[in-house]
Design an enzyme around this catalytic site. Structure first.
Site, PDB file in Angstrom:
ATOM      1  N   ASP A 134       0.865  -1.334  -0.121  1.00 56.47           N
ATOM      2  CA  ASP A 134      -0.157   0.047  -0.115  1.00 56.47           C
ATOM      3  C   ASP A 134       1.029   1.236   0.100  1.00 56.47           C
ATOM      4  O   ASP A 134       1.684   1.546   0.924  1.00 56.47           O
ATOM      5  CB  ASP A 134      -0.863   0.020   1.288  1.00 56.47           C
ATOM      6  CG  ASP A 134      -1.913   0.920   0.989  1.00 56.47           C
ATOM      7  OD1 ASP A 134      -2.507   1.295  -0.167  1.00 56.47           O
ATOM      8  OD2 ASP A 134      -2.639   1.488   2.051  1.00 56.47           O
ATOM      9  N   HIS A 141      -4.240  13.900   1.462  1.00 66.71           N
ATOM     10  CA  HIS A 141      -4.428  12.832   2.596  1.00 66.71           C
ATOM     11  C   HIS A 141      -3.252  12.776   3.488  1.00 66.71           C
ATOM     12  O   HIS A 141      -3.309  12.967   4.765  1.00 66.71           O
ATOM     13  CB  HIS A 141      -4.617  11.562   1.984  1.00 66.71           C
ATOM     14  CG  HIS A 141      -4.710  10.445   3.208  1.00 66.71           C
ATOM     15  ND1 HIS A 141      -5.902  10.318   3.960  1.00 66.71           N
ATOM     16  CD2 HIS A 141      -3.811   9.578   3.165  1.00 66.71           C
ATOM     17  CE1 HIS A 141      -5.506   9.561   4.690  1.00 66.71           C
ATOM     18  NE2 HIS A 141      -4.263   8.705   4.340  1.00 66.71           N
ATOM     19  N   ARG A 150       1.235  14.485  13.533  1.00 67.81           N
ATOM     20  CA  ARG A 150       2.436  15.345  13.909  1.00 67.81           C
ATOM     21  C   ARG A 150       2.282  16.981  13.242  1.00 67.81           C
ATOM     22  O   ARG A 150       2.730  17.190  12.343  1.00 67.81           O
ATOM     23  CB  ARG A 150       3.582  14.742  12.966  1.00 67.81           C
ATOM     24  CG  ARG A 150       3.958  13.335  13.232  1.00 67.81           C
ATOM     25  CD  ARG A 150       5.280  12.876  12.403  1.00 67.81           C
ATOM     26  NE  ARG A 150       5.044  13.058  10.802  1.00 67.81           N
ATOM     27  CZ  ARG A 150       4.314  12.074  10.286  1.00 67.81           C
ATOM     28  NH1 ARG A 150       3.921  11.022  10.647  1.00 67.81           N
ATOM     29  NH2 ARG A 150       3.853  12.340   8.981  1.00 67.81           N
ATOM     30  N   ASP A 241      -9.001   0.338   2.108  1.00 62.23           N
ATOM     31  CA  ASP A 241      -7.916   0.136   3.002  1.00 62.23           C
ATOM     32  C   ASP A 241      -8.528   0.277   4.484  1.00 62.23           C
ATOM     33  O   ASP A 241      -8.242   1.347   4.917  1.00 62.23           O
ATOM     34  CB  ASP A 241      -6.625   0.760   2.802  1.00 62.23           C
ATOM     35  CG  ASP A 241      -5.578   0.501   3.846  1.00 62.23           C
ATOM     36  OD1 ASP A 241      -5.499  -0.664   4.286  1.00 62.23           O
ATOM     37  OD2 ASP A 241      -4.766   1.363   3.832  1.00 62.23           O
ATOM     38  N   TYR A 252       2.242   2.900  15.094  1.00 60.10           N
ATOM     39  CA  TYR A 252       2.732   3.088  13.607  1.00 60.10           C
ATOM     40  C   TYR A 252       4.549   3.546  13.532  1.00 60.10           C
ATOM     41  O   TYR A 252       4.845   3.484  12.856  1.00 60.10           O
ATOM     42  CB  TYR A 252       1.862   4.052  12.825  1.00 60.10           C
ATOM     43  CG  TYR A 252       2.144   5.469  13.165  1.00 60.10           C
ATOM     44  CD1 TYR A 252       1.844   6.252  14.306  1.00 60.10           C
ATOM     45  CD2 TYR A 252       2.974   6.254  12.241  1.00 60.10           C
ATOM     46  CE1 TYR A 252       2.114   7.504  14.591  1.00 60.10           C
ATOM     47  CE2 TYR A 252       3.227   7.644  12.401  1.00 60.10           C
ATOM     48  CZ  TYR A 252       2.826   8.328  13.629  1.00 60.10           C
ATOM     49  OH  TYR A 252       3.086   9.611  14.097  1.00 60.10           O
ATOM     50  N   THR A 368      -4.876   6.649   0.234  1.00 66.03           N
ATOM     51  CA  THR A 368      -6.009   7.241   0.217  1.00 66.03           C
ATOM     52  C   THR A 368      -5.971   8.346  -0.678  1.00 66.03           C
ATOM     53  O   THR A 368      -5.008   9.462  -0.730  1.00 66.03           O
ATOM     54  CB  THR A 368      -6.296   7.841   1.546  1.00 66.03           C
ATOM     55  OG1 THR A 368      -6.120   6.663   2.546  1.00 66.03           O
ATOM     56  CG2 THR A 368      -7.732   8.302   1.987  1.00 66.03           C
TER      57      THR A 368
HETATM   58 MN    MN Z   1      -4.015   2.996   2.813  1.00 68.83          MN
END
Ligand code: MN
Length: 433
Positions: A134, A141, A150, A241, A252, A368
């Site tokens: 991905d 986005h 952030r 997704d 993450y 996205t």
């Molecule tokens: Mn994605």
């Protein structure tokens, strides 16, 4: 090189399959590839959507010649990996041969027995997806999300040089229609330094993306040059997704998304081929002043002129209550696929530049695609500003993130003056607890 248009793109062409003429998704100019089985029996096998029908490709192989006949025979398998691996010329021959059969009244008696009403068929994954990557090409986005995660540093300095991506999970990709079970996991502590929570995600989101299907693969150690990248793309589908934002926020860093995105991804069932998309190719939007030019291995003049797609995508929601009341799904956003900062060919060239081998049936997500205009947000986290501004649906229900029973429906459509518009079908799923 992007594909040229030919007689199969003639806007005036009519099929003897009457439901195809003026069909919003599958007129004879589309002919997308998928895998189906008839409800009254028979193995899963390759087919093409035509109007309200599905054409069994293996059944008509004997009516085709040369490469078209070979391709149709290869489509008789329960997955299309082997067919797609043959490369674009075989797919072109198949499309041209089938187009001739479906537009020639004299062939009707021979072809008709190979047609099945789509409503009497079950659709399957069109390929076995070996690997799924991905990307993150939607710059609006990336900027919006970056600002939430952030605030002082939304877009990292590598973004305009490197097509950012992560290796996703292929085993949990499902076709449109399969229910999505809400994931449980570790969630970001309520306050800095606190303990994480554990339980069902409370910030479940969708991501509006397009999926790019790899056709012919490359050998390990042999990168695909940007000028040849298009020949390794078989076609595209719509991709959702699904993302658990509370799990994502906690996990993450430093290695990127993991469980927040590996529980389920939804793909639309039909592969709309690069041939079908030929009339709808568009110039890659110019980079804003001050942005760096792509490095040489990512730059190709023809790709810049033609490498984008003139496709409009929409996202709708239908809550359980809306469905029970017979309300129409409510559109949450709309936007163009040209929101990609990198072209599909650049993603292929980049993915393979270090020698990584791509294989037929691999899936590349665009990331996205948010348009940058109001109403073009490709996810709820953007629409609700990180969950701070709930949205109100026409029936008075409110949402920050998805609730059990919510159905998300994504559609996409290619349009251009002088050509028959084609659809990519739909990518839909209901959330269950
Ligand atoms: Mn994605």
């Amino acid at each position: 090189m992007t594909k040229a248009t030919d007689f199969t793109h003639d806007a005036e062409a009519i099929s003897w399959v009457e439901s195809a003429n003026g069909h919003p998704q599958f007129p004879v100019q589309n002919l997308p590839l998928g895998v189906f089985s008839a409800n009254n029996g028979g193995e899963a096998r390759g087919g093409m959507a035509i109007g309200d029908m599905i054409l069994d490709l293996k059944e008509i192989a004997g009516l085709l010649e040369g490469d078209g006949a070979s391709a149709a025979r290869m489509a008789g398998e329960p997955t299309l990996n082997a067919l797609l691996d043959q490369g674009p010329d075989l797919l072109t021959a198949l499309r041209q041969g089938v187009f001739k059969l479906l537009t020639d009244k004299d062939k009707k008696d021979y072809v008709e027995p190979a047609l099945h009403a789509a409503e009497d068929c079950h659709l399957h994954m069109p390929v076995t997806v070996g690997d799924y990557t991905d990307f993150y090409t939607g710059i609006h986005h990336a900027t919006n999300i970056g600002s939430l995660f952030r605030p002082d540093n939304p877009l990292l300095p590598n973004y305009k040089y490197v097509p950012i991506g992560y290796h996703g999970r292929s085993s949990s990709i499902r076709l449109s229609g399969a229910e999505v079970k809400r994931p449980s996991g570790q969630k970001k502590p309520a306050e800095e330094g606190g303990k994480p929570g554990f339980g069902p995600s409370e910030r479940l989101d969708y991501e509006l993306e397009m999926g790019i299907w790899i056709g012919e693969g490359n050998a390990l150690g042999e990168p695909i040059p940007i000028g040849e990248a298009e020949r390794h793309i078989a076609g595209i589908s719509i991709l959702n997704d699904w993302s658990a934002r509370d799990i994502q926020a906690w996990e993450y860093q430093p290695l990127g998304p993991f469980l927040a995105k590996n529980f389920h991804s939804t793909i639309s069932p039909w592969i709309v081929t690069m041939d079908a998309l030929a009339p709808f190719r568009a110039a890659q939007p110019a980079r804003p002043d001050g942005d760096p030019a792509p490095l040489d291995y990512l730059f190709d003049e023809e790709d810049q002129e033609n490498g984008a797609f003139g496709i409009v995508m929409d996202v709708y929601i239908a809550t359980k209550q809306m469905r029970e009341n017979g309300d129409e799904p409510h559109r949450l956003s709309t936007g163009p696929m040209t929101a990609m900062y990198w072209t599909a060919a650049q993603l292929v060239a980049h993915h393979s530049v270090g020698g990584c081998n791509l294989r037929s049936g691999d899936l590349l997500g665009t990331g996205t695609l948010t348009s940058g205009e109001e109403g073009g947000e490709g996810s709820l986290i953007e629409l609700t500003e990180g969950g701070k501004s709930p949205l109100t649906l026409p029936n008075g229900e409110t949402r920050t993130f998805l609730e059990d029973g919510d159905e998300v429906i994504m559609t996409a459509r290619a349009q251009k003056d002088g050509f028959a518009s084609i659809g990519l079908g739909e990518c839909r799923a209901v959330i269950v607890g």
